[in-house]
Design an enzyme around this catalytic site. Sequence first.
Site, short mmCIF file in Angstrom:
data_model
loop_
_atom_site.label_atom_id
_atom_site.label_comp_id
_atom_site.label_asym_id
_atom_site.label_seq_id
_atom_site.Cartn_x
_atom_site.Cartn_y
_atom_site.Cartn_z
N LEU A 1 -1.44 -27.42 0.87
CA LEU A 1 -2.20 -26.56 1.80
C LEU A 1 -2.60 -25.29 1.04
O LEU A 1 -1.97 -24.23 1.15
CB LEU A 1 -1.31 -26.23 3.01
N HIS A 2 -3.68 -25.41 0.26
CA HIS A 2 -4.04 -24.33 -0.67
C HIS A 2 -4.44 -23.05 0.07
O HIS A 2 -3.98 -21.97 -0.29
CB HIS A 2 -5.18 -24.81 -1.57
N ASP A 3 -5.25 -23.14 1.09
CA ASP A 3 -5.65 -21.92 1.80
C ASP A 3 -4.47 -21.28 2.53
O ASP A 3 -4.29 -20.05 2.46
CB ASP A 3 -6.79 -22.22 2.78
#
Length: 322
Positions: free
Chosen positions: A239-241
């Site tokens: 979940l990069h953001d």
Amino acid sequence: MTRKLLIDSDTASDDAVAILMAHRYPDIKVLAVTIVSGNLRVVDGSRNARYTIELCDAQTPVYSGCERPLLREPAHAYWYHGSDGMGGMNYPEPKLRQAQGHAIDALIENIRAHANDVMLVTLGPLTNVAAALLRAPEIASMVSRCVVMGGAANVVGNVTPAAEYNIWCDPEAARIVFRSGMNLEMVGWEVGRGAAALTETDIARVYALDTPYAQFAMDCNVHALELAKNWQGDPGMTLHDPTAMAIALDPTLSKRSGKYRVDVETRGELTRGMTVVDERRIVGTQKFFTDEWAVREPNVLTHHELDAAKWKALLHQCLRKS
Ligand code: RIB
Ligand code: CA
């Protein structure tokens, strides 16, 4: 003391979790969400952002922004995020309407109105932010922190061996932002990998929170889970953001960081969009390095690693019953 936040996003499924986190975090007031073309077309990003905000019972204005990168052709990623950008969940059309006005103006007006008292978190390509800086360069000094989800700090990229998607998609925009003098923090895609990824057990624990927020956050991201594991080689849901948002919300989550010169490759054939991080601080120590480097001083606080346990605890805090 309420902290004011602007979010610029291409609102795919992981952006949506980051937007939800900001709306559910105790001392945060989200002033606006501005939409940029990236993973999705602006029309889809706007719908997804407005659905997410409505789920949080909020009325945050959502402004549509640049429909394409400054120079490059758009390169959407519906193959990764699903036809609706939300893992194929096809949520209903939100009642919250699109705000009037362009994202560039919304960014400039909000930053001017809350000068030195507003954070900016970017979750997509930097086209809107670059355009706002070109139009009103003075806003660079008015943003207290600009946390950029983007880049890869001297590690392999996700969209090419050299570059991470948000920077690769619009490298000219990224170079404008990185050279703007804004108080930049970079959270590369590597920060959300490895131990920060949500394993099957972590995912089950989130679902067990038994709230509409937890259900939403996982449902719209499980589509990308298979790609994260089989294509990226990660141990679970990356979940990069949300990991970038987590560091924006609580900087103590960052375990290792450093302020370096960082610039963006815009001419490379193989290295388009590479975030070149002078981690050894060798630029300027020898004459032949200075010619290419326009960035004279360290300009970006680069986060290399976050505390995975604290990150997952913060995610739970945002998704559980309030
Ligand atoms: O490379 C990861 C980034 O690309 C994230 O912002 C994700 O939402 C996609 O936009
Ligand atoms: Ca994004």
